[in-house]
Write an enzyme that holds these catalytic residues in place. Structure first.
Site, short mmCIF file in Angstrom:
data_model
loop_
_atom_site.label_atom_id
_atom_site.label_comp_id
_atom_site.label_asym_id
_atom_site.label_seq_id
_atom_site.Cartn_x
_atom_site.Cartn_y
_atom_site.Cartn_z
CB SER A 148 32.33 76.58 14.77
OG SER A 148 31.74 76.55 16.04
CE LYS A 192 32.64 80.22 17.64
NZ LYS A 192 32.62 79.53 16.32
#
Length: 289
Positions: A148, A192
């Site tokens: 990700s 993230k």
């Protein structure tokens, strides 16, 4: 305590003579050393208990990264055990010195050999506490799992995460406790990037998301509603809330899927990649749209 003074005491023990001035200095040295270590361990213990929830999660991450498995008990308990043993040893030493040692109720021989035990035991515990404190508060090793964050970070990259006195900022790559956001609701952690901060204004225009008027990325109506829980096209992020996204925008489970996150969920900032060694350093932001 100076090495010369210690040698004088050892010599006096062998000769069965007591050099009073050295013995008194020796006792005071033990007492001041124990007091210092006890105060430090007490302050660290209080600080650690205040942030127990966060450091327990950082301990799990560090243990998984360094040892690839959880130990017999939760990793954070090893830290508290070593801290507790240090505090106990120093407290016992303080009590002995205050009620016995300074009143000449202890034999010089016992005092010397007790000091040797205390010095070694407290040194070992102090080293364990310092190592654990660094790992859980300052530089926590973390292994990245998944794609990700490509192309900035890759699967199995290892990074150091900074937690101590950290305040989340725009564009920081952070480790998130995603227990409340993951579909499994199990203990899981995401890496993230912070894309928007509290009180910033989000705008949705014809499939595009803007932050304070600056284009961020393309999203659909459903993702907009997931982020904002609103059908209005303009939304101000509440205080203590953050918008997080993966750098691999087409393959990331992030705020577009579970909404804004709380500040308390942010465990720290990724500051340095240390493995693979060929990629050692601070990577530049490389977003895959």
């Amino acid at each position: 305590m100076k090495r010369k003074a210690k040698k004088e005491i050892v010599k006096s023990l062998k000769n069965k003579e007591i050099l009073a001035e050295n013995l008194i200095a020796f006792k005071k040295s033990i007492l001041s050393n124990a007091l210092f270590k006890f105060v430090i361990s007490a302050l660290v213990l209080i600080y650690s208990l205040v942030f127990y929830k966060t450091i327990s999660k950082l301990a799990i991450i560090a243990c998984d990264t360094v040892l690839n498995h959880i130990l017999f008990i939760e990793p954070v308990y090893y830290y508290y055990i070593s801290l507790g043993v240090l505090a106990f040893i120093t407290l016992i030493t303080i009590i002995i010195m205050l009620f016995k040692g300074l009143n000449h109720n202890l034999s010089p021989k016992f005092l010397y050999y007790y000091y040797r035990f205390y010095d070694l035991a407290s040194f070992i515990m102090l080293i364990l506490v310092i190592i654990n404190f660094i790992i859980m508060f300052i530089l926590t090793p973390v292994t990245i799992s998944g794609s990700s964050m490509e192309n900035t970070y890759h699967d199995n990259d290892k990074v150091f995460v900074w937690h101590f006195c950290y305040e989340p900022d725009l564009d920081d790559v952070v480790i998130v406790d995603a227990s409340d956001y993951d579909p499994s609701h199990k203990e899981v952690f995401y890496i993230k990037r912070i894309a928007a901060l509290p009180n910033q204004k989000l705008t949705y225009l014809t499939g595009e998301l803007y932050v304070d008027g600056n284009y961020l990325l393309d999203i659909n109506q459903y993702e907009w509603y997931t982020i904002t829980q609103s059908n209005e096209n303009i939304y101000q992020i509440p205080s203590n809330k953050y918008l997080i996204l993966g750098d691999n925008r087409n393959n990331s489970y992030d705020s577009r899927s579970f909404g804004l996150i709380d500040k308390e969920a942010i465990l720290g900032k990724a500051i340095l990649r240390y493995y693979p060694f060929k990629d050692f350093g601070i990577p530049k932001k490389d977003v895959l749209d």
